[in-house]
Design a protein around this motif. Sequence first.
Motif, PDB file in Angstrom:
ATOM      1  N   GLY A  10       0.820  -1.201   0.000  1.00 58.11           N
ATOM      2  CA  GLY A  10       0.000   0.000   0.000  1.00 58.11           C
ATOM      3  C   GLY A  10       0.857   1.254   0.000  1.00 58.11           C
ATOM      4  O   GLY A  10       2.079   1.202  -0.148  1.00 58.11           O
ATOM      5  N   MET A  11       0.201   2.406   0.181  1.00 59.41           N
ATOM      6  CA  MET A  11       0.881   3.700   0.234  1.00 59.41           C
ATOM      7  C   MET A  11       0.451   4.430   1.501  1.00 59.41           C
ATOM      8  O   MET A  11      -0.745   4.491   1.816  1.00 59.41           O
ATOM      9  N   LEU A  12       1.424   4.970   2.223  1.00 63.63           N
ATOM     10  CA  LEU A  12       1.144   5.669   3.464  1.00 63.63           C
ATOM     11  C   LEU A  12       0.499   7.027   3.196  1.00 63.63           C
ATOM     12  O   LEU A  12       1.012   7.822   2.400  1.00 63.63           O
ATOM     13  N   ILE A  13      -0.606   7.273   3.846  1.00 62.74           N
ATOM     14  CA  ILE A  13      -1.246   8.597   3.789  1.00 62.74           C
ATOM     15  C   ILE A  13      -0.714   9.472   4.919  1.00 62.74           C
ATOM     16  O   ILE A  13      -0.255  10.584   4.708  1.00 62.74           O
ATOM     17  N   ARG A  14      -0.764   8.908   6.143  1.00 63.05           N
ATOM     18  CA  ARG A  14      -0.229   9.629   7.301  1.00 63.05           C
ATOM     19  C   ARG A  14      -0.104   8.681   8.479  1.00 63.05           C
ATOM     20  O   ARG A  14      -0.825   7.688   8.584  1.00 63.05           O
ATOM     21  N   ARG A  15       0.867   8.985   9.340  1.00 64.29           N
ATOM     22  CA  ARG A  15       0.982   8.315  10.636  1.00 64.29           C
ATOM     23  C   ARG A  15       0.589   9.324  11.705  1.00 64.29           C
ATOM     24  O   ARG A  15       0.980  10.493  11.637  1.00 64.29           O
ATOM     25  N   ILE A  23      -3.702   4.310   5.363  1.00 65.48           N
ATOM     26  CA  ILE A  23      -2.996   3.735   4.228  1.00 65.48           C
ATOM     27  C   ILE A  23      -3.975   3.408   3.116  1.00 65.48           C
ATOM     28  O   ILE A  23      -5.114   2.968   3.382  1.00 65.48           O
ATOM     29  N   ILE A  24      -3.556   3.625   1.872  1.00 74.58           N
ATOM     30  CA  ILE A  24      -4.320   3.161   0.717  1.00 74.58           C
ATOM     31  C   ILE A  24      -3.685   1.866   0.234  1.00 74.58           C
ATOM     32  O   ILE A  24      -2.517   1.839  -0.163  1.00 74.58           O
ATOM     33  N   LEU A  25      -4.440   0.780   0.296  1.00 74.75           N
ATOM     34  CA  LEU A  25      -3.923  -0.508  -0.161  1.00 74.75           C
ATOM     35  C   LEU A  25      -3.814  -0.526  -1.683  1.00 74.75           C
ATOM     36  O   LEU A  25      -4.415   0.306  -2.372  1.00 74.75           O
ATOM     37  N   ASP A  26      -3.069  -1.480  -2.198  1.00 73.14           N
ATOM     38  CA  ASP A  26      -2.876  -1.579  -3.643  1.00 73.14           C
ATOM     39  C   ASP A  26      -4.186  -1.796  -4.391  1.00 73.14           C
ATOM     40  O   ASP A  26      -4.293  -1.452  -5.571  1.00 73.14           O
ATOM     41  N   ASN A  27      -5.195  -2.351  -3.701  1.00 70.82           N
ATOM     42  CA  ASN A  27      -6.493  -2.570  -4.357  1.00 70.82           C
ATOM     43  C   ASN A  27      -7.388  -1.342  -4.306  1.00 70.82           C
ATOM     44  O   ASN A  27      -8.551  -1.379  -4.730  1.00 70.82           O
ATOM     45  N   ALA A  33      -4.366   1.308   9.985  1.00 69.77           N
ATOM     46  CA  ALA A  33      -3.561   0.194  10.477  1.00 69.77           C
ATOM     47  C   ALA A  33      -2.902   0.573  11.796  1.00 69.77           C
ATOM     48  O   ALA A  33      -2.673   1.755  12.083  1.00 69.77           O
ATOM     49  N   SER A  34      -2.598  -0.431  12.601  1.00 73.39           N
ATOM     50  CA  SER A  34      -1.822  -0.187  13.818  1.00 73.39           C
ATOM     51  C   SER A  34      -0.344  -0.068  13.458  1.00 73.39           C
ATOM     52  O   SER A  34       0.120  -0.644  12.467  1.00 73.39           O
ATOM     53  N   VAL A  35       0.388   0.687  14.253  1.00 69.34           N
ATOM     54  CA  VAL A  35       1.823   0.902  14.036  1.00 69.34           C
ATOM     55  C   VAL A  35       2.569   0.392  15.270  1.00 69.34           C
ATOM     56  O   VAL A  35       2.507   1.023  16.328  1.00 69.34           O
ATOM     57  N   PRO A  36       3.270  -0.728  15.173  1.00 70.63           N
ATOM     58  CA  PRO A  36       3.944  -1.319  16.330  1.00 70.63           C
ATOM     59  C   PRO A  36       5.312  -0.693  16.587  1.00 70.63           C
ATOM     60  O   PRO A  36       6.339  -1.377  16.616  1.00 70.63           O
ATOM     61  N   ASN A  37       5.310   0.623  16.789  1.00 72.26           N
ATOM     62  CA  ASN A  37       6.552   1.350  16.997  1.00 72.26           C
ATOM     63  C   ASN A  37       6.213   2.660  17.693  1.00 72.26           C
ATOM     64  O   ASN A  37       5.505   3.500  17.135  1.00 72.26           O
ATOM     65  N   THR A  38       6.695   2.835  18.920  1.00 70.37           N
ATOM     66  CA  THR A  38       6.380   4.049  19.679  1.00 70.37           C
ATOM     67  C   THR A  38       7.382   5.168  19.424  1.00 70.37           C
ATOM     68  O   THR A  38       7.222   6.265  19.938  1.00 70.37           O
ATOM     69  N   GLY A  39       8.431   4.890  18.651  1.00 70.81           N
ATOM     70  CA  GLY A  39       9.478   5.867  18.415  1.00 70.81           C
ATOM     71  C   GLY A  39       9.106   6.910  17.376  1.00 70.81           C
ATOM     72  O   GLY A  39       7.990   6.948  16.853  1.00 70.81           O
ATOM     73  N   TRP A  52       4.265  -2.071   3.539  1.00 72.40           N
ATOM     74  CA  TRP A  52       3.700  -3.416   3.542  1.00 72.40           C
ATOM     75  C   TRP A  52       3.136  -3.715   4.918  1.00 72.40           C
ATOM     76  O   TRP A  52       3.724  -3.322   5.943  1.00 72.40           O
ATOM     77  N   LEU A  53       2.023  -4.425   4.931  1.00 75.10           N
ATOM     78  CA  LEU A  53       1.296  -4.673   6.166  1.00 75.10           C
ATOM     79  C   LEU A  53       0.961  -6.146   6.316  1.00 75.10           C
ATOM     80  O   LEU A  53       0.709  -6.844   5.328  1.00 75.10           O
TER      81      LEU A  53
END
Length: 236
Positions: A10-15, A23-27, A33-39, A52-53
């Motif tokens: 997909g393509m990131l719109i914003r975090r 995110i806009i998926l390829d379809n 989506a969840s983001v497993p990173n607090t940094g 990729w997700l």
Amino acid sequence: MFFNTPLVGGMLIRRYKRFLADIILDNGTEITASVPNTGSMLGLSEPGMRVWLSESSSPTRKYRHRLEIVEAQNTLVGINTNFPNKIGEEAIRIGLLPAIRDDDYDIILHEQRYQKNSRIDLLLRGRNHRDTFIEIKNVHYMRTFGLAEFPDTVTVRGAKHLSALRQVVQEGHRGIALFIIQRNDCDRLAICNDLDPCYGQQFVRAHKSGVEIYAIRCKISTNSIVAEKPVPIVDI
């Protein structure tokens, strides 16, 4: 470490809010989506980036998709900070760190309490060896080609961990800081003294006190993230 199911592109719109990304998926479907990173994920959260997700059908998951990989600077970068502990243990078991032989230890413990209000990522115990305390850090920041850097922002917690490792060494145990580089294009590691001078000072103190420092580069693909080889740490 292999992904259980094929990743979705997909393509990131914003975090935002640290833990979320639109995110806009390829379809063509737009999802959160969840983001497993607090940094800070410095340089890895710009709108328009290829991502990729993983996807889960679990009814207990609030968000079906989870961000795993970002394409940045013409390479794949793993951003999931839950993976380095597993990758680090895999590196030990396959012999990528000669200073830590898997067959020297009878037990590998995870997330054990030690010192004051701290948990160690891995604690190795063997009948004929000192306890070995291993603190693992995720690395995905690069400013100069080939040079991975840590941290990418101020980390009070990280400085605290170095201080705790220094103390276990003073008590007669082994203390190890292991940096897991989740990107394909780096062949060495440096400490970001300009982004976090306090961490840099604690790093120097820990190393001079006998804390062992190692770094492992990973091989990243949309199928797996695996420990590939040790790389040197510069300026220590």
